[in-house]
Design an enzyme around this catalytic site. Structure first.
Site, short mmCIF file in Angstrom:
data_model
loop_
_atom_site.label_atom_id
_atom_site.label_comp_id
_atom_site.label_asym_id
_atom_site.label_seq_id
_atom_site.Cartn_x
_atom_site.Cartn_y
_atom_site.Cartn_z
N GLY A 1 -5.69 21.11 -61.39
CA GLY A 1 -7.10 21.48 -61.25
C GLY A 1 -7.33 22.48 -60.13
N GLY B 1 -15.43 6.30 -47.80
CA GLY B 1 -14.34 6.06 -46.83
C GLY B 1 -13.02 6.68 -47.21
CD GLU C 1 -10.35 20.22 -58.43
OE1 GLU C 1 -9.14 20.47 -58.62
OE2 GLU C 1 -11.22 20.34 -59.31
CB SER D 1 -8.13 24.92 -46.15
OG SER D 1 -8.89 25.71 -47.04
N GLY E 1 -29.75 43.98 -44.02
CA GLY E 1 -30.79 42.96 -43.92
C GLY E 1 -31.11 42.28 -45.24
C1 LIG Z 1 -19.74 19.60 -53.78
C2 LIG Z 1 -18.62 18.60 -53.85
C3 LIG Z 1 -18.13 18.21 -55.08
C4 LIG Z 1 -17.11 17.25 -55.18
N1 LIG Z 1 -16.70 16.81 -56.40
C5 LIG Z 1 -15.85 15.75 -56.48
C6 LIG Z 1 -15.56 15.14 -57.74
O1 LIG Z 1 -16.01 15.60 -58.79
N2 LIG Z 1 -14.76 14.05 -57.75
C7 LIG Z 1 -14.24 13.52 -56.61
O2 LIG Z 1 -13.52 12.53 -56.71
N3 LIG Z 1 -14.49 14.07 -55.40
C8 LIG Z 1 -15.29 15.17 -55.31
N4 LIG Z 1 -15.59 15.71 -54.08
C9 LIG Z 1 -15.00 15.15 -52.87
C10 LIG Z 1 -14.01 16.08 -52.19
O3 LIG Z 1 -12.83 16.15 -52.93
C11 LIG Z 1 -13.83 15.60 -50.76
O4 LIG Z 1 -15.03 15.88 -50.06
C12 LIG Z 1 -12.63 16.25 -50.08
O5 LIG Z 1 -11.44 15.81 -50.65
C13 LIG Z 1 -12.62 15.99 -48.58
O6 LIG Z 1 -12.79 14.63 -48.31
P1 LIG Z 1 -13.86 14.16 -47.20
O7 LIG Z 1 -15.14 14.82 -47.55
O8 LIG Z 1 -13.84 12.70 -47.11
O9 LIG Z 1 -13.35 14.80 -45.85
P2 LIG Z 1 -12.25 14.15 -44.87
O10 LIG Z 1 -11.08 13.69 -45.64
O11 LIG Z 1 -12.95 13.18 -43.99
O12 LIG Z 1 -11.82 15.41 -44.02
C14 LIG Z 1 -12.58 15.90 -42.91
C15 LIG Z 1 -11.75 16.97 -42.22
O13 LIG Z 1 -10.52 16.40 -41.72
C16 LIG Z 1 -9.42 17.13 -42.20
N5 LIG Z 1 -8.30 16.21 -42.44
C17 LIG Z 1 -8.32 15.00 -43.06
N6 LIG Z 1 -7.09 14.49 -43.12
C18 LIG Z 1 -6.26 15.38 -42.55
C19 LIG Z 1 -4.85 15.45 -42.32
N7 LIG Z 1 -4.02 14.47 -42.71
N8 LIG Z 1 -4.35 16.55 -41.70
C20 LIG Z 1 -5.15 17.55 -41.30
N9 LIG Z 1 -6.48 17.56 -41.51
C21 LIG Z 1 -7.02 16.49 -42.12
C22 LIG Z 1 -9.90 17.78 -43.50
O14 LIG Z 1 -9.12 18.94 -43.80
C23 LIG Z 1 -11.33 18.11 -43.16
O15 LIG Z 1 -11.42 19.34 -42.50
C24 LIG Z 1 -16.56 16.71 -53.98
C25 LIG Z 1 -17.07 17.12 -52.74
C26 LIG Z 1 -18.09 18.03 -52.66
C27 LIG Z 1 -18.63 18.41 -51.30
#
Ligand SMILES: Cc1cc2nc3c(=O)[nH]c(=O)nc-3n(C[C@H](O)[C@H](O)[C@H](O)COP(=O)(O)OP(=O)(O)OC[C@H]3O[C@@H](n4cnc5c(N)ncnc54)[C@H](O)[C@@H]3O)c2cc1C
Length: 403
Positions: free
Chosen positions: A266, A153, A387, A390, A364
């Protein structure tokens, strides 16, 4: 705006430069030690990792022998002081290692990235003497670490995390679930964030040093991913997990500051990972263009292909300059947060574009698993997500430029 100690240091540096009248060195010119270090990492990446990169991607497992070799080479303890068994290097060297590994395998790069620029960094900066003495020698020699902030969440809104920590006697008891945790399948130590005082909101967030063997701790499901498949990404389950009070990192309620400041640094290394990936894709595209023949000539002789390669090379160079500048600012003690966000935002865009163009230059076969660019294209996608997405980088940059 740069202010305070960073500004003072900047002025001192400028005064020193003026007095010596020597021009500041170009950003991409490496010092002797940096060049030797980069050569060593490059040789290791090409000779030891490259032969297994495809196999590890398919199996979605990073080989244990290569992990051990990364420890033996000192790649897992670059900034750990020598007194704790580390290399005593700087952040820029960690960035160089991540960039150089990523040109061959972005999964290997992120393992080194999380260990050095996140986990080790946190303990070096925020750990007390007892914690440094207990953990840094292990992190330099054979223990992999993870940084566990995200939950189902709470991703971009990381500090809305729901994991709770309750104190009973000399221990804290942690309950909740973490998601997306890099290195979790291999890790022995988890820098894990939980809220010890939910009424205080984000000021209750606290960083705990959680060992894999602590009672109530479990590594859960491993994700089946699009890219960086050899880097493990797992769920963590905490069920009244007992953590001794002396494993609180920093202070109770300081987790927010620790997480923000660590991720600010980071993300420079994620920019490096994406720059290295883009360089790898470009190198493959150049080599292929020079040998693939169509219409009686190599495709590199067609101006249309030359222009593609020229654009890719220019974008990779621009990404590298942003990353190196942010890393050198950080090592100089100057303000770097905006530059770090720019570096990660831009480099991840360049990685995706460059890898995509490389696939097209291969035609290809670029779309098949017989050639490495297909994997780099998949690996590139994560740069715009972890981290801080974008959009989150753009928010940081916008906040700065709008004042
Ligand atoms: C392969 C992988 C490795 C990872 N490793 C780690 C780790 O080691 N430790 C850890 O703690 N986490 C880790 N993560 C988690 C990662 O940091 C999060 O997935 C990331 O921060 C995005 O959060 P979310 O997936 O909940 O997406 P959401 O926050 O739900 O975002 C979904 C979309 O909404 C957009 N969005 C959200 N809020 C806003 C806003 N205020 N304004 C504009 N756009 C917005 C986002 O840009 C995105 O496009 C990892 C994720 C992956 C996929």
């Amino acid at each position: 705006m740069r202010a305070g100690p960073a500004m003072d240091r900047l002025e001192t540096m400028q005064n020193t430069a003026e007095k010596s009248s020597a021009p500041a060195p170009p950003l991409t010119v490496l010092g002797e030690e940096e060049r030797m270090f980069q050569d060593t990492v490059r040789r290791f990446a090409r000779e030891r990792i490259a032969p297994y990169a495809r196999e590890m991607d398919t199996a979605a497992v990073f080989r244990k022998d290569l992990l051990r070799e990364m420890f033996e080479l000192g790649l897992m303890g670059i900034e750990i002081p020598e007194e704790y068994g580390g290399q005593g290097g700087n952040f820029f060297q960690a960035v160089l290692a991540v960039e150089t590994l990523a040109a061959v395998d972005p999964s290997a790069a992120v393992i080194v990235d999380v260990q050095n620029t996140i986990a080790n960094n946190v303990i070096i900066r925020w750990g007390n003497d007892d914690q440094k003495g207990r953990y840094l020698p292990k992190l330099a020699s054979d223990v992999v670490a993870s940084f566990a902030l995200s939950e189902a969440g709470s991703g971009s809104d990381a500090f809305a995390l729901a994991t709770r920590a309750i104190r009973r006697g000399e221990d804290y008891y942690l309950t909740g679930r973490k998601l997306w945790i890099t290195n979790a399948a291999e890790a022995g130590l988890f820098l894990l964030f939980a809220n010890a005082n939910p009424e205080a909101g984000h000021r209750g967030i606290t960083c705990f040093l959680v060992e894999r063997e602590f009672p109530g701790f479990q590594v859960g499901r491993k994700e089946d991913k699009l890219g960086i498949r050899a880097s493990s990404t797992c769920e963590l389950i905490l069920d009244d997990c007992r953590v001794p009070v002396n494993n609180v990192l920093g202070e109770i309620g300081k987790g927010y500051k620790i997480a923000i400041e660590t991720l600010n640094e980071g993300r420079i290394a994620i920019g490096a990972q994406m720059t290295g990936l883009a360089q790898g894709a470009l190198d493959h595209a150049i080599a292929y263009a020079k040998q693939r023949q169509q219409f009686g000539k190599t495709i590199a002789e067609f101006q249309g292909v030359q222009f593609e390669l020229a654009q890719m090379a220019t974008e990779v160079e621009a990404a590298r300059l942003l990353v190196y500048n942010a890393a050198r600012l950080r090592d100089s003690g100057l303000a770097f947060v905006t530059e770090a966000a720019m570096a990660k935002y831009f480099a991840s865009q360049v990685a995706e574009d460059t890898a995509s163009r490389a696939v097209e230059i291969f035609g290809g076969v670029g779309f098949t698993k017989d050639y490495p660019v297909e994997k780099l294209y998949r690996d590139a996608k994560i740069g715009r997500i972890y981290e801080g997405t974008s959009n989150m980088q753009k928010l940081t940059i916008a906040k700065q430029i709008l004042g």
